[in-house]
Motif scaffolding. Sequence first.
Motif, PDB file in Angstrom:
ATOM      1  N   ASP A  83       0.818  -1.220   0.000  1.00 48.67           N
ATOM      2  CA  ASP A  83       0.000   0.000   0.000  1.00 48.67           C
ATOM      3  C   ASP A  83       0.850   1.268   0.000  1.00 48.67           C
ATOM      4  O   ASP A  83       0.400   2.320  -0.463  1.00 48.67           O
ATOM      5  CB  ASP A  83      -0.915   0.027   1.238  1.00 48.67           C
ATOM      6  CG  ASP A  83      -1.896  -1.125   1.268  1.00 48.67           C
ATOM      7  OD1 ASP A  83      -2.062  -1.797   0.231  1.00 48.67           O
ATOM      8  OD2 ASP A  83      -2.489  -1.361   2.336  1.00 48.67           O
ATOM      9  N   VAL A  84       2.072   1.170   0.528  1.00 50.81           N
ATOM     10  CA  VAL A  84       2.881   2.375   0.757  1.00 50.81           C
ATOM     11  C   VAL A  84       3.161   3.155  -0.529  1.00 50.81           C
ATOM     12  O   VAL A  84       2.882   4.366  -0.588  1.00 50.81           O
ATOM     13  CB  VAL A  84       4.185   2.021   1.486  1.00 50.81           C
ATOM     14  CG1 VAL A  84       5.111   3.238   1.559  1.00 50.81           C
ATOM     15  CG2 VAL A  84       3.890   1.516   2.886  1.00 50.81           C
ATOM     16  N   PRO A  85       3.744   2.562  -1.584  1.00 48.94           N
ATOM     17  CA  PRO A  85       4.029   3.365  -2.780  1.00 48.94           C
ATOM     18  C   PRO A  85       2.762   3.884  -3.450  1.00 48.94           C
ATOM     19  O   PRO A  85       2.769   4.993  -4.003  1.00 48.94           O
ATOM     20  CB  PRO A  85       4.784   2.394  -3.700  1.00 48.94           C
ATOM     21  CG  PRO A  85       4.406   1.036  -3.225  1.00 48.94           C
ATOM     22  CD  PRO A  85       4.191   1.162  -1.754  1.00 48.94           C
ATOM     23  N   ILE A  86       1.670   3.108  -3.404  1.00 52.18           N
ATOM     24  CA  ILE A  86       0.422   3.579  -4.012  1.00 52.18           C
ATOM     25  C   ILE A  86      -0.072   4.810  -3.274  1.00 52.18           C
ATOM     26  O   ILE A  86      -0.407   5.842  -3.893  1.00 52.18           O
ATOM     27  CB  ILE A  86      -0.644   2.465  -3.978  1.00 52.18           C
ATOM     28  CG1 ILE A  86      -0.129   1.202  -4.657  1.00 52.18           C
ATOM     29  CG2 ILE A  86      -1.935   2.940  -4.647  1.00 52.18           C
ATOM     30  CD1 ILE A  86      -1.008  -0.008  -4.435  1.00 52.18           C
ATOM     31  N   ALA A  87      -0.110   4.742  -1.946  1.00 54.68           N
ATOM     32  CA  ALA A  87      -0.564   5.886  -1.159  1.00 54.68           C
ATOM     33  C   ALA A  87       0.367   7.082  -1.335  1.00 54.68           C
ATOM     34  O   ALA A  87      -0.083   8.238  -1.395  1.00 54.68           O
ATOM     35  CB  ALA A  87      -0.649   5.495   0.319  1.00 54.68           C
ATOM     36  N   ALA A  88       1.678   6.818  -1.424  1.00 50.51           N
ATOM     37  CA  ALA A  88       2.634   7.914  -1.580  1.00 50.51           C
ATOM     38  C   ALA A  88       2.399   8.670  -2.886  1.00 50.51           C
ATOM     39  O   ALA A  88       2.364   9.912  -2.910  1.00 50.51           O
ATOM     40  CB  ALA A  88       4.060   7.363  -1.534  1.00 50.51           C
ATOM     41  N   PHE A  89       2.218   7.941  -3.977  1.00 54.36           N
ATOM     42  CA  PHE A  89       2.011   8.604  -5.263  1.00 54.36           C
ATOM     43  C   PHE A  89       0.631   9.270  -5.328  1.00 54.36           C
ATOM     44  O   PHE A  89       0.482  10.325  -5.967  1.00 54.36           O
ATOM     45  CB  PHE A  89       2.187   7.612  -6.410  1.00 54.36           C
ATOM     46  CG  PHE A  89       3.619   7.404  -6.809  1.00 54.36           C
ATOM     47  CD1 PHE A  89       4.308   8.379  -7.513  1.00 54.36           C
ATOM     48  CD2 PHE A  89       4.294   6.247  -6.460  1.00 54.36           C
ATOM     49  CE1 PHE A  89       5.635   8.211  -7.874  1.00 54.36           C
ATOM     50  CE2 PHE A  89       5.623   6.055  -6.819  1.00 54.36           C
ATOM     51  CZ  PHE A  89       6.294   7.047  -7.519  1.00 54.36           C
ATOM     52  N   ILE A  90      -0.376   8.683  -4.702  1.00 57.20           N
ATOM     53  CA  ILE A  90      -1.677   9.354  -4.653  1.00 57.20           C
ATOM     54  C   ILE A  90      -1.542  10.686  -3.929  1.00 57.20           C
ATOM     55  O   ILE A  90      -2.114  11.709  -4.349  1.00 57.20           O
ATOM     56  CB  ILE A  90      -2.724   8.453  -3.957  1.00 57.20           C
ATOM     57  CG1 ILE A  90      -3.074   7.254  -4.844  1.00 57.20           C
ATOM     58  CG2 ILE A  90      -3.990   9.248  -3.633  1.00 57.20           C
ATOM     59  CD1 ILE A  90      -4.006   6.260  -4.180  1.00 57.20           C
ATOM     60  N   THR A  91      -0.774  10.685  -2.840  1.00 61.74           N
ATOM     61  CA  THR A  91      -0.570  11.930  -2.089  1.00 61.74           C
ATOM     62  C   THR A  91       0.183  12.968  -2.918  1.00 61.74           C
ATOM     63  O   THR A  91      -0.192  14.151  -2.948  1.00 61.74           O
ATOM     64  CB  THR A  91       0.213  11.630  -0.798  1.00 61.74           C
ATOM     65  OG1 THR A  91      -0.518  10.687  -0.005  1.00 61.74           O
ATOM     66  CG2 THR A  91       0.425  12.901   0.009  1.00 61.74           C
ATOM     67  N   ILE A  92       1.223  12.522  -3.605  1.00 61.90           N
ATOM     68  CA  ILE A  92       2.016  13.447  -4.426  1.00 61.90           C
ATOM     69  C   ILE A  92       1.173  14.019  -5.562  1.00 61.90           C
ATOM     70  O   ILE A  92       1.120  15.240  -5.769  1.00 61.90           O
ATOM     71  CB  ILE A  92       3.264  12.733  -4.984  1.00 61.90           C
ATOM     72  CG1 ILE A  92       4.216  12.372  -3.840  1.00 61.90           C
ATOM     73  CG2 ILE A  92       3.968  13.605  -6.024  1.00 61.90           C
ATOM     74  CD1 ILE A  92       5.355  11.474  -4.260  1.00 61.90           C
ATOM     75  N   PHE A  93       0.500  13.140  -6.302  1.00 62.56           N
ATOM     76  CA  PHE A  93      -0.312  13.617  -7.420  1.00 62.56           C
ATOM     77  C   PHE A  93      -1.523  14.419  -6.935  1.00 62.56           C
ATOM     78  O   PHE A  93      -2.023  15.280  -7.660  1.00 62.56           O
ATOM     79  CB  PHE A  93      -0.784  12.434  -8.270  1.00 62.56           C
ATOM     80  CG  PHE A  93       0.319  11.752  -9.030  1.00 62.56           C
ATOM     81  CD1 PHE A  93       1.214  12.484  -9.804  1.00 62.56           C
ATOM     82  CD2 PHE A  93       0.490  10.384  -8.963  1.00 62.56           C
ATOM     83  CE1 PHE A  93       2.245  11.865 -10.502  1.00 62.56           C
ATOM     84  CE2 PHE A  93       1.508   9.745  -9.658  1.00 62.56           C
ATOM     85  CZ  PHE A  93       2.387  10.489 -10.428  1.00 62.56           C
ATOM     86  N   ALA A 106      -1.389   7.287 -10.030  1.00 60.66           N
ATOM     87  CA  ALA A 106      -0.613   6.408  -9.158  1.00 60.66           C
ATOM     88  C   ALA A 106      -0.674   4.961  -9.639  1.00 60.66           C
ATOM     89  O   ALA A 106       0.331   4.237  -9.607  1.00 60.66           O
ATOM     90  CB  ALA A 106      -1.130   6.507  -7.720  1.00 60.66           C
ATOM     91  N   MET A 107      -1.841   4.547 -10.108  1.00 67.23           N
ATOM     92  CA  MET A 107      -1.997   3.157 -10.539  1.00 67.23           C
ATOM     93  C   MET A 107      -1.363   2.902 -11.903  1.00 67.23           C
ATOM     94  O   MET A 107      -1.256   1.754 -12.328  1.00 67.23           O
ATOM     95  CB  MET A 107      -3.482   2.781 -10.543  1.00 67.23           C
ATOM     96  CG  MET A 107      -4.069   2.670  -9.147  1.00 67.23           C
ATOM     97  SD  MET A 107      -5.762   2.041  -9.096  1.00 67.23           S
ATOM     98  CE  MET A 107      -6.680   3.413  -9.806  1.00 67.23           C
ATOM     99  N   VAL A 108      -0.936   3.943 -12.576  1.00 69.63           N
ATOM    100  CA  VAL A 108      -0.135   3.791 -13.795  1.00 69.63           C
ATOM    101  C   VAL A 108       1.353   3.786 -13.442  1.00 69.63           C
ATOM    102  O   VAL A 108       2.124   2.943 -13.920  1.00 69.63           O
ATOM    103  CB  VAL A 108      -0.442   4.923 -14.795  1.00 69.63           C
ATOM    104  CG1 VAL A 108       0.537   4.890 -15.964  1.00 69.63           C
ATOM    105  CG2 VAL A 108      -1.874   4.802 -15.313  1.00 69.63           C
TER     106      VAL A 108
END
Length: 596
Positions: A83-93, A106-108
């Motif tokens: 979950d960590v990288p997905i949540a991190a990129f969702i937060t950034i984007f 994020a999912m791409v």
Amino acid sequence: MIRPAAQPRAAAWGSALIWLICAVALIVIGRYYIETINFRDPDDALRLVEVRNWMAGQSWFDVTQYRSHPPTGAPMHWSRLVDVPIAAFITIFGLFAAPEMAERLAMVVVPLAMLGGLMATLHALTVRITGRPLAGVVAAVMLATSVGVLVQFQPMRIDHHGWQITLTLLAIWFVIARSGDPVRNAMLAGLVMAVSLTVALESLPLAVALGGVLALRYLRGTENFAGLLGYVVALGAGAGLLLPVMLGWSGAMVPWCDAMSPAYVLPVLTVALVLVLARRFVPQQHVWQRLTCLAVAGGVGALLLSLATPQCLRGPFSTLDPLVYKLWYLSINEGMPVWVQSIDLRIIVPLPGVLGLIGTLLAIRFDVRERRERWIELLIVQGVAFAVSMMVMRAMGLAHVLAMPGNAWLFLAALGAAMRLSTPVGRVLAGFACFALMPLGADVIGLAVLEGQAAPQPKGQEKKPEGSWDICVTRRGFEQLNAIPATTILTPLDIGSHMLAFTHHDVVATGHHRNVEGMKTVISALTADPDKARSIVLRSGARYVGLCASENESRRYATLFPHSLTAALAQDRPPAWLRRVPMQRADDIRFYKVID
């Protein structure tokens, strides 16, 4: 002409360019799923729900899915690490994009970034084993054209399988191909495998195989004992320390069989302790004495596992209800052996592995002596991965990746022989023939031969198409239900995860095995006759029933149980206690309100 000193750098840039082209191609091919936020697999949909729950405040240590089987929720065996990288990129984007767009981006990015890490590791491993920078580029091309691997790294594929493949290959690179201190490399490999096992227990056979590689080194000489011990200690201690980090102290004490737990950590640490004691009291001069140390340590570890948690010897799905096991687990094709699959999969899955094994065996025989040891060690892990992929089809991704160094050597050797032919025509024809030694080429030729030999179906008896998955799980179809106040809906297991991702409703169950009670309730209701199904649905707390007649699970129930609730709803003949909910896209998925 590239100078020899610059070849490694040029080859690395070549593999990077191949990854970029592959990533763009995957985005173009999967643009429908990206634009519509659609998922090819229910696990990806539920993974997004898990990430949303964590970002909304659910505890890091609690991965229970409370919107499945309410009010208690469905226990999950998943790891928050994914979950960590997905949540991190969702937060950034999310800093510059709307929430929905941030999730889509994020999912791409996450699976394609993981693919980049895999390709870099494969390139480094191949160059080190073969001694040829060009072989790393060839392996990268094979990876970029491998359907069996890319299926785990395409955009929107955010579940854990890509993590497992990449982390396991990284651990193998540390042991077999990384230069430097072998003891340190073995310990790093143990830590990486600990992370991989924390992500999912499916990495266990390769963790054992890597231990086998280091054990063989120890058999060759006592100076290699430190590397074996370092790997085992790092593996056991790393996994043990990750348990409370991921699950909290109370969760870390539960001996689960379907995830990393004390059931596996304690035997690994026991093996390390027995190795130290056995080496101290058993002489080390002869191979048979060192083999005795290994046998005693492994035997004690296996004995501890069998005495402390004998249920784990029966496999992670031993606790399933017989009905759930028969109608759900045995219908998951990717979890079944290759020999029960369709004839095309019986070609696609083994062929790349077979080519890699042939290449590795030939390299052991004909490559320079200095590299023979690394080839033999690769053969061990490659053989284990191939055997596992034959028994469990979903494991083909790692098996195909590990086949690529040997396959690249085989391809370059054949191409070199073709270029040494005396006539230009012969060189051209033989060069094209080498395409058959690429995994993609071998699969294409094999499928072409199969299609040419297939007998035509008599008119009117043509094979029926498989279930139309896409029209059953579209976000647009599900979101129409958001006009209804939040409630619980009973749907087939394969649809439940998408319901959670696209609506505010709860479901009785998704296809995740720890929720045994909820899964049994769903299957029992959908396979019972309508009168008996009514009481099951009412006891579940569901206020609606959903069904997509063309989806595989529904088609299977309707075929096996022609007088069931599923069969009646598939023909849109609901019993009196169900009333059809009007929807704009009525041809997709249908919903029925429960009338008390």
